[in-house]
Design a protein around this motif. Structure first.
Motif, short mmCIF file in Angstrom:
data_model
loop_
_atom_site.label_atom_id
_atom_site.label_comp_id
_atom_site.label_asym_id
_atom_site.label_seq_id
_atom_site.Cartn_x
_atom_site.Cartn_y
_atom_site.Cartn_z
N GLY A 1 0.71 -1.27 -0.03
CA GLY A 1 -0.16 -0.08 -0.02
C GLY A 1 0.77 1.29 0.05
N LEU A 2 0.15 2.51 0.24
CA LEU A 2 0.90 3.77 0.33
C LEU A 2 0.80 4.24 1.56
N ILE A 3 2.20 4.58 2.00
CA ILE A 3 2.18 5.22 3.26
C ILE A 3 2.72 6.64 3.06
N HIS B 1 15.23 5.05 5.49
CA HIS B 1 15.29 4.06 6.47
C HIS B 1 14.25 3.13 6.13
N PHE B 2 13.14 3.49 6.43
CA PHE B 2 11.69 2.61 6.43
C PHE B 2 11.58 2.18 5.11
N ALA B 3 11.62 3.08 4.15
CA ALA B 3 11.43 2.42 2.64
C ALA B 3 12.22 1.46 2.14
N ALA C 1 20.10 9.90 -2.97
CA ALA C 1 21.41 9.58 -2.72
C ALA C 1 21.27 8.11 -2.26
N SER C 2 20.13 7.81 -1.59
CA SER C 2 20.09 6.39 -1.35
C SER C 2 19.66 5.27 -2.58
N GLY C 3 18.96 5.81 -3.44
CA GLY C 3 18.73 4.89 -4.47
C GLY C 3 17.51 3.94 -4.33
N VAL C 4 16.87 4.18 -3.08
CA VAL C 4 15.77 3.30 -2.80
C VAL C 4 14.68 3.51 -3.70
N PRO C 5 14.04 2.46 -4.62
CA PRO C 5 13.23 2.98 -5.69
C PRO C 5 11.48 3.15 -5.04
N ASN C 6 11.23 2.68 -4.11
CA ASN C 6 9.86 2.91 -3.46
C ASN C 6 9.48 4.25 -2.82
N ILE C 7 10.41 5.13 -3.00
CA ILE C 7 10.20 6.51 -2.31
C ILE C 7 9.65 7.49 -3.48
N LEU C 8 8.50 8.01 -3.24
CA LEU C 8 7.79 8.91 -4.32
C LEU C 8 8.48 10.23 -4.01
N SER C 9 8.20 11.26 -5.08
CA SER C 9 9.00 12.46 -4.86
C SER C 9 8.19 13.22 -3.70
N PRO C 10 9.21 13.97 -2.96
CA PRO C 10 8.45 14.60 -1.73
C PRO C 10 7.57 15.58 -2.27
N MET C 11 6.41 15.86 -1.40
CA MET C 11 5.51 17.04 -2.02
C MET C 11 5.17 17.92 -0.82
N LEU D 1 6.01 -1.68 0.46
CA LEU D 1 5.21 -0.50 0.54
C LEU D 1 5.90 0.69 -0.33
N GLN D 2 4.91 1.55 -0.81
CA GLN D 2 5.33 2.68 -1.54
C GLN D 2 5.06 3.94 -0.36
N TRP D 3 6.21 4.76 -0.42
CA TRP D 3 6.47 5.80 0.58
C TRP D 3 6.17 7.19 -0.34
N GLN D 4 5.20 7.99 0.38
CA GLN D 4 5.15 9.43 0.00
C GLN D 4 5.52 10.13 1.16
N PRO D 5 6.68 10.94 0.95
CA PRO D 5 7.29 11.87 2.22
C PRO D 5 6.65 13.29 1.78
N SER D 6 6.47 14.00 2.58
CA SER D 6 6.10 15.41 2.51
C SER D 6 6.38 16.47 3.53
N ASP D 7 6.38 17.56 3.41
CA ASP D 7 6.63 18.60 4.42
C ASP D 7 6.30 20.00 3.70
N ALA D 8 5.93 21.02 5.04
CA ALA D 8 5.66 22.21 4.64
C ALA D 8 6.69 23.10 4.16
N ASP D 9 7.94 22.58 4.46
CA ASP D 9 9.11 23.64 4.52
C ASP D 9 9.93 23.28 3.27
N PRO D 10 10.14 24.26 2.08
CA PRO D 10 11.01 24.02 1.15
C PRO D 10 12.38 23.48 1.46
N LYS D 11 13.01 23.90 2.54
CA LYS D 11 14.38 23.27 2.71
C LYS D 11 14.24 21.85 3.14
#
Length: 211
Positions: free
Chosen positions: A42-44, A57-59, A86-96, A65-75
């Protein structure tokens, strides 16, 4: 907003990647809980992903599992992207970009929502927004996972947490260690029921809610 740089002792590296010393201390114990409670596929959605070290680390450990990171801060978003690349982990989606207080999130559905060390370093409106958003995007049986320090029945679980709470409130009066009961009441108002409160090292808790 990157106030957590100071609060959590984060420091920058070369390029856009940031590093949080606390991640190395807590990522394995959090992962142990996630292995037990997350669905097999599923999607986390991780909200307030910060530096992005947790999601990498989790991905890596949970590749189905597909991982969708997010944050309110551009930095933070730049740091998440740098760590993921840098990790090359393939199941991390682009941060939004995601501000939990918004009435519409850019994710329509997620099988689980994670928020690590967020609710105490944000105004109470962010906790309410997190619960409202999780209530919208989670399916029946979907999970919301929180990690961090919490008071129980209005009482700190350790003197160090009381000192941390005072420091947070000195930095911003809208911040502070929250009561488990208040957080759970806000969750219940959005159809989320507390399933488990798991003691964690360093006087933290994992809170697991189900929709």
């Amino acid at each position: 907003m990157l106030e957590w740089d100071a609060v959590l002792g984060q420091t920058g590296s070369s390029g856009d990647a940031l590093f949080a010393p606390a991640v190395a201390r807590n990522r394995e114990v959090i992962l142990d809980v996630l292995r037990r409670v997350l669905p097999p596929t599923g999607l986390i959605l991780e909200v307030a992903s910060g530096s992005g070290e947790h999601v990498v680390h989790f991905a890596s450990a949970l590749p189905d599992l597909q991982w969708q990171p997010s944050d309110a801060d551009p930095k933070a978003l730049r740091s998440i992207a740098a760590h993921a690349q840098a990790s090359g982990v393939p199941n991390i989606l682009s941060p939004m970009p995601l501000d939990v207080r918004e009435e519409r999130w850019p994710v329509a559905r997620a099988d689980a929502v994670l928020a690590i060390n967020m609710v105490h370093i944000a105004p109470w409106a962010a906790t309410e927004g997190l619960m409202a958003g999780a209530g919208r995007v989670l399916p029946e049986g979907g999970l919301l996972y929180l990690y961090g320090p919490f008071r129980v029945a209005g009482v700190h679980t350790a003197p160090s947490n009381a000192a941390f709470d005072a420091d947070l409130r000195a930095r911003d009066p809208a911040w502070g260690v929250r009561d488990v009961e208040a957080v759970s009441a806000a969750a219940l108002a959005q159809g989320l029921t507390l399933l488990d409160r798991i003691p964690m090292p360093a006087n933290n808790f994992s809170l697991v809610y189900s929709r």
